[in-house]
Design an enzyme around this catalytic site. Sequence first.
Site, mmCIF file in Angstrom:
data_model
loop_
_atom_site.group_PDB
_atom_site.id
_atom_site.type_symbol
_atom_site.label_atom_id
_atom_site.label_comp_id
_atom_site.label_asym_id
_atom_site.label_seq_id
_atom_site.Cartn_x
_atom_site.Cartn_y
_atom_site.Cartn_z
ATOM 1 N N VAL A 16 0.836 -1.209 0.000
ATOM 2 C CA VAL A 16 0.000 0.000 0.000
ATOM 3 C C VAL A 16 0.871 1.259 0.000
ATOM 4 O O VAL A 16 0.651 2.195 -0.785
ATOM 5 C CB VAL A 16 -0.964 0.008 1.218
ATOM 6 C CG1 VAL A 16 -1.834 1.266 1.194
ATOM 7 C CG2 VAL A 16 -1.838 -1.250 1.224
ATOM 8 N N ILE A 137 -13.448 1.112 -1.323
ATOM 9 C CA ILE A 137 -14.874 1.499 -1.312
ATOM 10 C C ILE A 137 -15.132 2.602 -0.285
ATOM 11 O O ILE A 137 -14.825 2.435 0.893
ATOM 12 C CB ILE A 137 -15.771 0.288 -0.977
ATOM 13 C CG1 ILE A 137 -15.456 -0.905 -1.888
ATOM 14 C CG2 ILE A 137 -17.239 0.671 -1.071
ATOM 15 C CD1 ILE A 137 -16.170 -2.185 -1.487
ATOM 16 N N GLY A 188 -0.918 -9.266 -3.609
ATOM 17 C CA GLY A 188 -0.908 -8.188 -2.610
ATOM 18 C C GLY A 188 -2.223 -8.030 -1.880
ATOM 19 O O GLY A 188 -2.481 -6.989 -1.270
ATOM 20 N N LYS A 206 -12.715 -5.730 10.753
ATOM 21 C CA LYS A 206 -13.484 -4.772 9.946
ATOM 22 C C LYS A 206 -14.940 -4.702 10.428
ATOM 23 O O LYS A 206 -15.553 -3.631 10.459
ATOM 24 C CB LYS A 206 -13.425 -5.177 8.471
ATOM 25 C CG LYS A 206 -12.028 -5.013 7.870
ATOM 26 C CD LYS A 206 -11.905 -5.761 6.559
ATOM 27 C CE LYS A 206 -10.552 -5.542 5.909
ATOM 28 N NZ LYS A 206 -10.306 -6.426 4.771
HETATM 29 P P1 NAP Z 1 3.328 -4.769 3.490
HETATM 30 O O1 NAP Z 1 3.379 -4.892 2.018
HETATM 31 O O2 NAP Z 1 3.830 -5.901 4.332
HETATM 32 O O3 NAP Z 1 4.092 -3.425 3.902
HETATM 33 C C1 NAP Z 1 4.447 -3.124 5.226
HETATM 34 C C2 NAP Z 1 5.480 -2.014 5.195
HETATM 35 O O4 NAP Z 1 5.749 -1.595 6.514
HETATM 36 C C3 NAP Z 1 6.811 -2.450 4.579
HETATM 37 O O5 NAP Z 1 7.340 -1.407 3.817
HETATM 38 C C4 NAP Z 1 7.696 -2.731 5.799
HETATM 39 O O6 NAP Z 1 9.058 -2.497 5.541
HETATM 40 C C5 NAP Z 1 7.160 -1.690 6.762
HETATM 41 N N1 NAP Z 1 7.317 -2.081 8.168
HETATM 42 C C6 NAP Z 1 6.748 -3.124 8.795
HETATM 43 N N2 NAP Z 1 7.086 -3.139 10.090
HETATM 44 C C7 NAP Z 1 7.918 -2.076 10.266
HETATM 45 C C8 NAP Z 1 8.614 -1.555 11.391
HETATM 46 N N3 NAP Z 1 8.543 -2.126 12.589
HETATM 47 N N4 NAP Z 1 9.352 -0.440 11.222
HETATM 48 C C9 NAP Z 1 9.438 0.162 10.005
HETATM 49 N N5 NAP Z 1 8.783 -0.281 8.917
HETATM 50 C C10 NAP Z 1 8.042 -1.381 9.048
HETATM 51 O O7 NAP Z 1 1.825 -4.510 3.996
HETATM 52 P P2 NAP Z 1 0.627 -3.856 3.174
HETATM 53 O O8 NAP Z 1 -0.106 -4.910 2.422
HETATM 54 O O9 NAP Z 1 1.084 -2.627 2.479
HETATM 55 O O10 NAP Z 1 -0.363 -3.465 4.373
HETATM 56 C C11 NAP Z 1 -0.045 -2.391 5.231
HETATM 57 C C12 NAP Z 1 -1.262 -2.070 6.111
HETATM 58 O O11 NAP Z 1 -2.385 -1.772 5.278
HETATM 59 C C13 NAP Z 1 -1.725 -3.217 7.023
HETATM 60 O O12 NAP Z 1 -2.226 -2.671 8.212
HETATM 61 C C14 NAP Z 1 -2.858 -3.859 6.235
HETATM 62 O O13 NAP Z 1 -3.786 -4.516 7.054
HETATM 63 C C15 NAP Z 1 -3.475 -2.630 5.600
HETATM 64 N N6 NAP Z 1 -4.240 -2.868 4.385
HETATM 65 C C16 NAP Z 1 -3.694 -3.594 3.354
HETATM 66 C C17 NAP Z 1 -4.425 -3.798 2.202
HETATM 67 C C18 NAP Z 1 -3.891 -4.596 1.056
HETATM 68 O O14 NAP Z 1 -4.661 -4.893 0.145
HETATM 69 N N7 NAP Z 1 -2.603 -4.946 1.037
HETATM 70 C C19 NAP Z 1 -5.717 -3.261 2.083
HETATM 71 C C20 NAP Z 1 -6.244 -2.523 3.161
HETATM 72 C C21 NAP Z 1 -5.485 -2.336 4.293
HETATM 73 P P3 NAP Z 1 9.863 -3.389 4.478
HETATM 74 O O15 NAP Z 1 9.333 -2.981 3.126
HETATM 75 O O16 NAP Z 1 11.278 -3.004 4.664
HETATM 76 O O17 NAP Z 1 9.565 -4.808 4.818
HETATM 77 N N1 HSE Z 2 -6.047 -8.735 3.527
HETATM 78 C C1 HSE Z 2 -7.142 -7.859 3.309
HETATM 79 C C2 HSE Z 2 -8.150 -8.521 2.386
HETATM 80 C C3 HSE Z 2 -6.655 -6.559 2.695
HETATM 81 O O1 HSE Z 2 -7.825 -9.549 1.786
HETATM 82 O O2 HSE Z 2 -9.272 -8.032 2.305
HETATM 83 C C4 HSE Z 2 -7.744 -5.526 2.602
HETATM 84 O O3 HSE Z 2 -8.105 -5.066 3.864
#
Ligand code: NAP
Ligand code: HSE
Length: 431
Positions: A16, A137, A188, A206
Amino acid sequence: MSDSVVRVALLGGGTVGSQVARLLTDSAEDLQARVGAPLELVAVAVRDVNKPRPGIPSELLTDDPFAVVKREDVDIVVEVMGGIEPTKELLEVALRNGASVITANKALLSEHGAGLHEIAFQNGVDLFYEAAVAGAIPLLRPLRESLAGDRVQRVLGIVNGTTNYILTKMDEEGADYDEVLAEAQRLGYAEADPTADVEGHDAAAKAAILATLAFHSSVTLSDVHCEGISSVTLRDVEAARDLGFVIKLLAVAERTSDSGIVTRVHPAMVPRSHPLASVRDAFNAVFVEAESAGPMMFYGRGAGGEPTASAVLGDLVSAARNRRAGASGQAQSIYAGLTPRPVGQATTRYTVNLDVVDRPGVLAQVATCFGDHDVSIQTVRQDTDEQSGRAALLIRTHAASEADLAATVDALRDLDIVNEVAAVMRVEGEE
Ligand code: NAP
Ligand code: HSE
């Protein structure tokens, strides 16, 4: 109104965060026009500063997120790193330091949302989290603002993209569960630990956030009944299809007659004719039923970097406008104080599959068992295996409480003529 730059810091540069950073650059002119001042990305905290991150200037990267949230020049902190600790502490520091916070972290909000809201309110800053539920959404703002004059009765929907992707592939392609989960991770959609998706915890978080907003009452993760899809087999999916249904992981929050709320997440059979049945892949859809507005459906991409970044950017523009206008954060609206109730109070319909002995009087015993526990049978189908002397009964019920259905199932298990209660599935949505 100040026309100075609005400084933004990102905690997280992953799926994200990388898209938020890209859109801040690609859409800089539009964002400036909409906010009335430029948004400047001043820091990106990550775990590994040496990973290649195209589009993010290396001088912005740091592996010290605490140094970022303590900076005096940061107006808005965008948290997309996930997890509870150290994230909770980081956001508390940011809010106390006077920064507004945008977060996509439903796990954190569903457990510690009230405390974070309180700190944001005390410090006159915003705490926004549109991206935390149902990805792209627009759903939380409509619940919080557009429906602020109505009375929501029920919220029901598909709020996890990963599990919907898996169930879609199982239904349409007979795909293998583990292979599709790996594909959802590659795309992702999944959480860092995909157990949160498949065991229903992500959807439960959620659901807690949705229930809190919809009913102006505090609902936390521990108030949500949660079952995931890890026990749903291809056989279950096929059996549902034979009956004209599709299995979906649903989140439901509804008022009870005694000023309570039941919030639950579980797989359920949905009729193929129902709009939720056609929500495929990582798309999400949420029905909101309000007293005056009636039923509404919100539909769109529920997961993935770019769609989620869209919701983050929307919040960012709102928070930036508020800062420029000197507007202060709103207190969380939980005045109604409805009490979370156990899932036993929920009412829905069910299918119950029984393996029984095939002899006279069996159907009568089974029917009596349902009747004794106040569960009314809608239809019964029997398939007999002459050779083994066993029969498969498929019983569909009218609406009954979860407590009555559970008592029925316990009593069925005690009957000598029941070899096995093979499956119990809830049924949601009108046919
Ligand atoms: P991700 O790809 O795993 O990215 C996490 C990022 O945070 C990475 O850049 C990681 O660094 C960094 N990070 C993690 N722990 C850290 C720490 N202790 N100190 C500094 N940096 C740290 O996760 P994501 O999918 O983007 O999701 C991020 C958030 O958005 C989560 O809360 C998730 O629930 C929410 N979310 C995700 C989605 C989705 O579709 N992916 C949708 C809605 C909400 P590195 O890159 O160096 O590993
Ligand atoms: N892991 C979550 C999903 C990301 O699959 O819906 C969006 O919140």
